[in-house]
Enzyme design. Structure first.
Site, PDB file in Angstrom:
ATOM      1  N   LYS A   7     -65.670 -37.085 -18.153  1.00  0.00           N
ATOM      2  CA  LYS A   7     -64.625 -36.229 -18.735  1.00  0.00           C
ATOM      3  C   LYS A   7     -63.466 -37.061 -19.289  1.00  0.00           C
ATOM      4  O   LYS A   7     -62.977 -36.790 -20.378  1.00  0.00           O
ATOM      5  CB  LYS A   7     -64.043 -35.269 -17.677  1.00  0.00           C
ATOM      6  CG  LYS A   7     -65.001 -34.232 -17.158  1.00  0.00           C
ATOM      7  CD  LYS A   7     -64.282 -33.197 -16.302  1.00  0.00           C
ATOM      8  CE  LYS A   7     -63.660 -33.766 -15.031  1.00  0.00           C
ATOM      9  NZ  LYS A   7     -64.667 -34.293 -14.070  1.00  0.00           N
ATOM     10  N   ARG A  60     -59.286 -25.781 -12.190  1.00  0.00           N
ATOM     11  CA  ARG A  60     -60.338 -26.169 -11.252  1.00  0.00           C
ATOM     12  C   ARG A  60     -60.752 -25.021 -10.335  1.00  0.00           C
ATOM     13  O   ARG A  60     -61.676 -25.189  -9.538  1.00  0.00           O
ATOM     14  CB  ARG A  60     -59.836 -27.318 -10.378  1.00  0.00           C
ATOM     15  CG  ARG A  60     -60.486 -28.674 -10.692  1.00  0.00           C
ATOM     16  CD  ARG A  60     -59.723 -29.692  -9.891  1.00  0.00           C
ATOM     17  NE  ARG A  60     -60.412 -30.897  -9.547  1.00  0.00           N
ATOM     18  CZ  ARG A  60     -60.268 -32.041 -10.202  1.00  0.00           C
ATOM     19  NH1 ARG A  60     -59.580 -32.121 -11.304  1.00  0.00           N
ATOM     20  NH2 ARG A  60     -60.846 -33.129  -9.741  1.00  0.00           N
ATOM     21  N   ARG A  78     -67.708 -46.633 -11.637  1.00  0.00           N
ATOM     22  CA  ARG A  78     -66.256 -46.409 -11.573  1.00  0.00           C
ATOM     23  C   ARG A  78     -65.673 -47.063 -10.311  1.00  0.00           C
ATOM     24  O   ARG A  78     -64.589 -47.663 -10.357  1.00  0.00           O
ATOM     25  CB  ARG A  78     -65.979 -44.900 -11.571  1.00  0.00           C
ATOM     26  CG  ARG A  78     -64.508 -44.566 -11.586  1.00  0.00           C
ATOM     27  CD  ARG A  78     -64.277 -43.106 -11.870  1.00  0.00           C
ATOM     28  NE  ARG A  78     -64.282 -42.313 -10.660  1.00  0.00           N
ATOM     29  CZ  ARG A  78     -64.176 -40.971 -10.640  1.00  0.00           C
ATOM     30  NH1 ARG A  78     -64.113 -40.299 -11.768  1.00  0.00           N
ATOM     31  NH2 ARG A  78     -64.161 -40.322  -9.505  1.00  0.00           N
ATOM     32  N   ARG A  92     -60.405 -46.759  -7.592  1.00  0.00           N
ATOM     33  CA  ARG A  92     -59.558 -45.602  -7.253  1.00  0.00           C
ATOM     34  C   ARG A  92     -59.549 -45.399  -5.743  1.00  0.00           C
ATOM     35  O   ARG A  92     -60.594 -45.396  -5.112  1.00  0.00           O
ATOM     36  CB  ARG A  92     -60.142 -44.342  -7.911  1.00  0.00           C
ATOM     37  CG  ARG A  92     -59.427 -43.937  -9.156  1.00  0.00           C
ATOM     38  CD  ARG A  92     -60.113 -42.795  -9.836  1.00  0.00           C
ATOM     39  NE  ARG A  92     -60.177 -41.575  -9.046  1.00  0.00           N
ATOM     40  CZ  ARG A  92     -60.462 -40.386  -9.578  1.00  0.00           C
ATOM     41  NH1 ARG A  92     -60.694 -40.279 -10.866  1.00  0.00           N
ATOM     42  NH2 ARG A  92     -60.518 -39.316  -8.819  1.00  0.00           N
ATOM     43  N   ARG A 136     -64.942 -33.585  -3.117  1.00  0.00           N
ATOM     44  CA  ARG A 136     -64.738 -33.171  -4.516  1.00  0.00           C
ATOM     45  C   ARG A 136     -65.986 -32.500  -5.077  1.00  0.00           C
ATOM     46  O   ARG A 136     -65.894 -31.519  -5.817  1.00  0.00           O
ATOM     47  CB  ARG A 136     -64.330 -34.371  -5.389  1.00  0.00           C
ATOM     48  CG  ARG A 136     -62.921 -34.868  -5.103  1.00  0.00           C
ATOM     49  CD  ARG A 136     -62.348 -35.653  -6.281  1.00  0.00           C
ATOM     50  NE  ARG A 136     -63.121 -36.836  -6.602  1.00  0.00           N
ATOM     51  CZ  ARG A 136     -62.917 -38.032  -6.050  1.00  0.00           C
ATOM     52  NH1 ARG A 136     -61.967 -38.209  -5.160  1.00  0.00           N
ATOM     53  NH2 ARG A 136     -63.669 -39.062  -6.401  1.00  0.00           N
TER      54      ARG A 136
HETATM   55  P1  AMP Z   1     -59.510 -36.235 -10.883  1.00  0.00           P
HETATM   56  O1  AMP Z   1     -58.949 -37.491 -11.444  1.00  0.00           O
HETATM   57  O2  AMP Z   1     -59.616 -35.127 -11.905  1.00  0.00           O
HETATM   58  O3  AMP Z   1     -60.805 -36.467 -10.152  1.00  0.00           O
HETATM   59  O4  AMP Z   1     -58.465 -35.705  -9.798  1.00  0.00           O
HETATM   60  C1  AMP Z   1     -58.166 -36.477  -8.660  1.00  0.00           C
HETATM   61  C2  AMP Z   1     -57.564 -35.609  -7.589  1.00  0.00           C
HETATM   62  O5  AMP Z   1     -56.353 -34.996  -8.068  1.00  0.00           O
HETATM   63  C3  AMP Z   1     -58.425 -34.423  -7.155  1.00  0.00           C
HETATM   64  O6  AMP Z   1     -59.397 -34.780  -6.184  1.00  0.00           O
HETATM   65  C4  AMP Z   1     -57.369 -33.482  -6.585  1.00  0.00           C
HETATM   66  O7  AMP Z   1     -56.932 -33.922  -5.327  1.00  0.00           O
HETATM   67  C5  AMP Z   1     -56.229 -33.678  -7.556  1.00  0.00           C
HETATM   68  N1  AMP Z   1     -56.345 -32.741  -8.702  1.00  0.00           N
HETATM   69  C6  AMP Z   1     -56.629 -33.045  -9.999  1.00  0.00           C
HETATM   70  N2  AMP Z   1     -56.657 -31.952 -10.759  1.00  0.00           N
HETATM   71  C7  AMP Z   1     -56.391 -30.915  -9.936  1.00  0.00           C
HETATM   72  C8  AMP Z   1     -56.289 -29.513 -10.112  1.00  0.00           C
HETATM   73  N3  AMP Z   1     -56.494 -28.943 -11.304  1.00  0.00           N
HETATM   74  N4  AMP Z   1     -55.997 -28.746  -9.025  1.00  0.00           N
HETATM   75  C9  AMP Z   1     -55.782 -29.309  -7.831  1.00  0.00           C
HETATM   76  N5  AMP Z   1     -55.886 -30.608  -7.581  1.00  0.00           N
HETATM   77  C10 AMP Z   1     -56.182 -31.418  -8.608  1.00  0.00           C
END
Ligand code: AMP
Length: 191
Positions: A17, A92, A131, A137, A148
């Site tokens: 993404k 989400r 990654r 990360r 997740r």
């Molecule tokens: P990502 O980089 O999209 O995988 O996001 C990393 C982390 O940020 C996720 O595992 C959540 O803890 C938090 N996060 C990102 N986007 C959201 C969202 N739309 N709602 C809630 N938590 C989020």
């Protein structure tokens, strides 16, 4: 570009993404708004928001909806987002998608397309491994990855039905190389 692009990019973690959103942002000259990136930046800079959200992110849990939606709408109201935007990692769950609908309506805006990136589980697992090696990360630990994935299956994937019914969903095979996938997206969104 034919119209103002307001895109959502969806798909499981590791499907690409971020990379695709970055490409589309460059092509269309609009901001790539990644909620995960904004949270990580706030954590790195030790802001109040960063302190508030770090424990959720470390565990792979969702940050509370009201915090996340408020942050997204603040970002969408910035000057550079007036010509369009790409949302990556938001909405989400059903509450966030309802929040976004309300915001769009209030602001007289409409979604252009919702792009669902799709790939086989093996391909995704390989990309996550890559990654982990390349980005380091702190939330790419086995327990947080599993959490997740579970949240995606339970709360995020059902949103694709909602956007399908609205005629907005474009499902894209994301197994090819970056360029192929970007081209497939551009073809699907007709821009
Ligand atoms: P990502 O980089 O999209 O995988 O996001 C990393 C982390 O940020 C996720 O595992 C959540 O803890 C938090 N996060 C990102 N986007 C959201 C969202 N739309 N709602 C809630 N938590 C989020």
């Amino acid at each position: 570009m034919k119209e103002k692009m307001r895109l959502i990019v969806m798909g499981p973690q590791g499907v690409g993404k971020g990379v695709q959103s970055e490409e589309l942002a460059r092509i269309y000259g609009i901001p790539h708004i990644s909620t995960g990136d904004i949270f990580r930046k706030n954590i790195a800079e030790k802001t109040d928001l960063g302190k508030r959200v770090s424990s959720y992110i470390e565990k792979g849990e969702l940050v509370p909806d009201e915090v996340t939606s408020a942050m997204v709408f603040e970002r969408l109201s910035q000057p550079d987002a007036q010509k369009g935007w790409i949302l990556d990692g938001y909405p989400r769950n059903a509450k966030q998608s309802a929040d976004l609908d309300e915001w769009l309506q209030k602001n007289g805006e409409e979604l252009s397309s919702v792009i669902l990136l799709d790939a086989d589980g093996d391909v995704i697992a390989q990309r996550i491994q890559k990654r982990i090696r390349e980005e380091g990360r702190s939330d790419d630990k086995p327990e947080a990855i599993a959490e997740r994935l579970a949240i995606y299956a339970r709360e995020t994937k059902p949103l694709t039905d909602y956007y399908l019914q609205k005629g907005l969903l474009k499902k894209i095979n994301a197994e090819g190389d970056v360029e192929q996938v970007t081209e497939a997206i551009q073809e699907a969104i007709g821009n």
